[in-house]
Design an enzyme around this catalytic site. Structure first.
Site, PDB file in Angstrom:
ATOM      1  CG  ASP A  41     -17.012   3.314  32.547  1.00 23.76           C
ATOM      2  OD1 ASP A  41     -18.258   3.267  32.443  1.00 23.76           O
ATOM      3  OD2 ASP A  41     -16.410   3.129  33.605  1.00 23.76           O
TER       4      ASP A  41
ATOM      5  CG  HIS B   6      -9.425  -8.577   3.290  1.00 24.18           C
ATOM      6  ND1 HIS B   6     -10.704  -9.104   3.295  1.00 24.18           N
ATOM      7  CD2 HIS B   6      -9.346  -7.821   2.163  1.00 24.18           C
ATOM      8  CE1 HIS B   6     -11.358  -8.682   2.230  1.00 24.18           C
ATOM      9  NE2 HIS B   6     -10.565  -7.902   1.530  1.00 24.18           N
TER      10      HIS B   6
ATOM     11  CG  ASP C 266      -6.082  -1.561   0.089  1.00 20.13           C
ATOM     12  OD1 ASP C 266      -6.638  -0.462   0.212  1.00 20.13           O
ATOM     13  OD2 ASP C 266      -6.612  -2.529  -0.478  1.00 20.13           O
TER      14      ASP C 266
ATOM     15  CG  ASP D 247     -10.167   1.243  -1.461  1.00 18.19           C
ATOM     16  OD1 ASP D 247      -9.041   0.945  -1.024  1.00 18.19           O
ATOM     17  OD2 ASP D 247     -11.056   0.407  -1.687  1.00 18.19           O
TER      18      ASP D 247
ATOM     19  CG  HIS E  65      -8.957  -9.212  -5.748  1.00 21.84           C
ATOM     20  ND1 HIS E  65      -9.009  -8.043  -6.473  1.00 21.84           N
ATOM     21  CD2 HIS E  65      -7.652  -9.363  -5.385  1.00 21.84           C
ATOM     22  CE1 HIS E  65      -7.807  -7.516  -6.544  1.00 21.84           C
ATOM     23  NE2 HIS E  65      -6.961  -8.290  -5.901  1.00 21.84           N
TER      24      HIS E  65
ATOM     25  CG  HIS F 213     -14.947  -1.905  -4.315  1.00 17.81           C
ATOM     26  ND1 HIS F 213     -15.054  -0.669  -3.720  1.00 17.81           N
ATOM     27  CD2 HIS F 213     -13.707  -2.365  -4.003  1.00 17.81           C
ATOM     28  CE1 HIS F 213     -13.931  -0.397  -3.059  1.00 17.81           C
ATOM     29  NE2 HIS F 213     -13.095  -1.398  -3.214  1.00 17.81           N
TER      30      HIS F 213
ATOM     31  CG  HIS G 158     -16.340  -2.929  -0.446  1.00 19.49           C
ATOM     32  ND1 HIS G 158     -16.199  -4.070  -1.190  1.00 19.49           N
ATOM     33  CD2 HIS G 158     -15.094  -2.603  -0.050  1.00 19.49           C
ATOM     34  CE1 HIS G 158     -14.928  -4.433  -1.237  1.00 19.49           C
ATOM     35  NE2 HIS G 158     -14.234  -3.552  -0.548  1.00 19.49           N
TER      36      HIS G 158
ATOM     37  CD  GLU H  30      -9.703  -3.079  -5.321  1.00 20.89           C
ATOM     38  OE1 GLU H  30      -8.990  -3.650  -4.463  1.00 20.89           O
ATOM     39  OE2 GLU H  30     -10.752  -2.459  -5.048  1.00 20.89           O
TER      40      GLU H  30
ATOM     41  CE1 TYR I 125      -2.561  -9.135  -4.008  1.00 23.70           C
ATOM     42  CE2 TYR I 125      -4.022 -10.224  -5.588  1.00 23.70           C
ATOM     43  CZ  TYR I 125      -3.663  -9.102  -4.857  1.00 23.70           C
ATOM     44  OH  TYR I 125      -4.412  -7.951  -4.968  1.00 23.70           O
TER      45      TYR I 125
ATOM     46  NE  ARG J   5      -5.206  -4.527  -3.114  1.00 24.88           N
ATOM     47  CZ  ARG J   5      -4.834  -5.368  -2.144  1.00 24.88           C
ATOM     48  NH1 ARG J   5      -4.485  -6.621  -2.436  1.00 24.88           N
ATOM     49  NH2 ARG J   5      -4.783  -4.978  -0.886  1.00 24.88           N
TER      50      ARG J   5
ATOM     51  CD  GLU K 211      -8.111  -0.039  -4.093  1.00 27.30           C
ATOM     52  OE1 GLU K 211      -9.339  -0.086  -3.965  1.00 27.30           O
ATOM     53  OE2 GLU K 211      -7.310  -0.382  -3.200  1.00 27.30           O
TER      54      GLU K 211
END
Length: 446
Positions: A36, A239, A256, A267, A350, A354, A361, A392, A396, A413, A415
Site C-alpha cells: 500500500d 558512493h 556530495d 550536483d 574516477h 559527466h 548522469h 569533480e 582518496y 572531492r 565538484e
C-alpha cells in the site's frame, strides 16, 4: 508551454528527415515500495522534456506525416480518485493547457493506436525498457499487418527515438539553463547551511537532514540523487550513503549532494573540516585538488574536447602526489611516466566529470558518432555552448604501508557544475565557497 511545443517541433522535423513516422514516448510507471505504499513518483525525463506533463499513466504520440500532430494519452478526469490521489487534468483540459493537437484517456490507447500506425513508415520508440509497452506495440503492429490485404502498409521498422532526443537534450535551451541555475543556487545554499552548523559530535544523518530542509524550504521537489555525507575514512568510499557515523574533531567531511528543481539536477561536492579548521596535511591535499579543478575548468570551453578537463586535472593531481610523497618518483618516474602508467589511480580512480541535466548522469554520447578516420577510435566529443558538465576531481587516501601516514583516511572531492558558454564556461554552483580561507571563514562566523 512554448519550450515543450518547440522541442516537439524539432523532434518532428528530425522524424520527417528520416521519412516520417510515429513516435511513442511513455512516461515512467508508478512503482510499489511495499504494501500500500509507492515510491515517490518521478516522471520519465524524455516524456517530460517533450510535454511538461507530470502525471503518471501517460503516453505521448507524435505523428510526422502529411500533417504533423501531437497526441497525449492520460488519465481520465475522475473526481472520486482525486479525493485519494489529488488533481487530474483529464484529456480535455490537458490538451488545451499543454498545447496538444488531441488528447484521449489512456484507457483508449489500444483502441486508437492501430489506427495511427498504417502507412507511417517508421516507428520511433525505445524497445526493452517496459515489457508491457513492448507487448502493446507488438499487438498494435499485428493489428495493422492483419489489414495488409486491404492495401494497408505496416510500419517498416523501429528506430530508437532516444538517439534523437539524446542529442537534443545535450544542448540546454534558455528555460533549462534557468532551472539548472536555480537548482545550483538552492544546492549551494544547502552546502553553506551544513558548513555553518557542522561541529564534532553530530552524526552524518543530521547533516543530511539539514540538506533536505534547505532543498524543500526553497522549493526544490526532491534530492537529485541519494546524498553522500561521509566523515573521516568514509570519505574514501566514492558512493558512500549518509549513515550514523559521528563527526570527530580533526576529521574532514565530504558532502556530495544536489537538489532537483523543476526536473533539473544540481550536483555539488564540498569537503570541509568538521571543526572548522583544516590540518596541515588536509590543507596540502585540498589545495592540490582545488588547483586541479581550476585547471579542468580552464579547459571547459567551446572547441575543447570532453576529456581535456580530465587530462588537465590528472596532470595537476599526479604532480601533487609526487610532490607530497603519495607517489614515489623512484618507482613511478616523472609526472609523464606516472600518468602513462596510471599510477595516480591509486588515489584518483574516477573521471573528472559527466553530463548534467534532467538526469544527474545526463544523456548524450561522450565520443563523436563516427571516427575521423575509418578503423580508428572515435574522438572525444567537442564541447559546445549549452552543454553542462560537472568538474569533480578528488584524492582518496586509504592506509597503506607505502603511503605517508599523515595522509591516511583523507578523502577530498570538489565538484561544481559548469555551463559551456560561447567564450568559456559559467559555474552554476559558484555560490558555495571552495577555498580553504573561504570555508574556514564561513564556518568560523556561521
Amino acid at each position: 508551454m512554448k519550450p515543450y511545443s518547440t522541442r516537439r517541433a524539432r523532434l518532428l522535423a528530425q522524424m520527417q528527415a528520416q521519412g516520417g513516422g510515429v513516435a511513442i514516448i511513455p512516461t515512467a510507471p508508478e512503482v510499489m515500495r511495499n504494501r500500500d505504499a509507492d515510491y515517490p513518483y518521478r516522471h520519465d525525463s524524455y516524456f517530460y522534456y517533450l510535454s511538461g506533463f507530470t502525471e503518471p499513466e501517460a503516453v505521448l504520440v507524435l505523428i510526422a506525416g502529411k500533417e504533423n500532430k501531437s497526441i497525449l494519452f492520460c488519465r481520465d478526469k475522475n473526481l472520486e480518485r482525486e479525493i485519494w490521489d489529488g488533481f487530474r487534468y483529464g484529456p480535455a483540459v490537458a490538451r488545451e493547457k499543454f498545447g496538444f493537437d488531441a488528447a484521449f484517456a489512456v484507457e483508449q490507447l489500444d483502441r486508437e493506436m492501430p489506427g495511427l500506425l498504417p502507412d507511417t513508415g517508421t516507428i520511433f520508440y525505445t524497445l526493452g525498457q517496459n515489457a508491457k509497452r513492448d507487448a502493446q506495440l507488438q499487438n498494435w503492429l499485428q493489428s495493422v499487418r492483419n489489414l495488409a490485404r486491404s492495401g494497408v502498409e505496416a510500419p517498416a521498422g523501429i528506430y530508437d527515438v532516444q538517439r534523437l532526443l539524446d542529442q537534443m537534450r545535450l544542448i540546454k535551451d534558455d528555460d533549462e539553463i534557468a532551472a539548472m541555475r536555480r537548482a545550483g543556487e538552492i544546492s549551494a545554499a544547502a552546502h553553506c547551511r551544513v558548513m555553518r552548523m557542522s561541529r564534532p559530535g553530530l552524526r552524518e544523518y543530521q547533516l543530511e537532514a539539514e540538506l533536505l530542509h534547505e532543498f524543500r524550504y526553497n522549493g526544490a521537489q526532491a534530492p537529485a540523487y541519494g546524498s553522500i555525507v561521509a566523515t573521516g575514512a568514509n570519505a574514501c568510499v566514492l558512493h558512500y550513503q549518509a549513515s550514523d557515523a559521528e563527526l570527530k574533531d580533526g576529521d574532514l567531511v565530504l558532502i556530495d549532494a544536489g537538489c532537483e528543481f523543476d526536473s533539473y539536477a544540481a550536483d555539488i561536492t564540498r569537503t570541509f573540516p568538521a571543526n572548522g579548521k583544516f590540518t596541515g596535511p588536509q590543507k596540502t591535499l585540498y589545495e592540490i585538488v582545488l588547483a586541479s579543478q581550476t585547471a579542468a575548468i580552464a579547459a571547459t570551453r567551446p572547441g575543447r574536447h570532453f576529456m581535456d578537463g580530465h587530462d588537465a586535472a590528472v596532470r595537476v593531481l599526479t604532480q601533487g602526489m609526487l610532490d607530497t610523497g603519495l607517489l614515489d618518483a623512484n618507482k613511478t618516474g616523472n609526472v609523464d611516466d606516472a600518468i602513462a602508467a596510471g599510477a595516480y589511480r591509486q588515489f584518483y580512480m574516477h573521471r573528472t566529470g559527466h553530463w548534467l541535466g534532467m538526469d544527474v548522469h545526463d544523456v548524450g554520447d561522450y565520443r563523436d558518432a563516427e571516427p575521423a578516420v575509418a578503423g580508428t577510435e572515435r574522438a572525444w566529443r567537442t564541447l559546445e555552448p549549452g552543454m553542462v558538465v560537472t568538474v569533480e576531481p578528488g584524492i582518496y587516501v586509504r592506509p597503506a604501508a607505502d603511503v605517508p601516514e599523515q595522509f591516511w583516511n583523507i578523502g577530498i572531492r570538489i565538484e561544481d557544475d559548469a555551463l559551456v558558454t560561447p567564450d568559456g564556461c559559467s559555474i552554476l554552483s559558484k555560490a558555495v565557497p571552495n577555498t580553504v580561507a573561504e570555508i574556514e571563514a564561513l564556518m568560523r562566523h556561521g
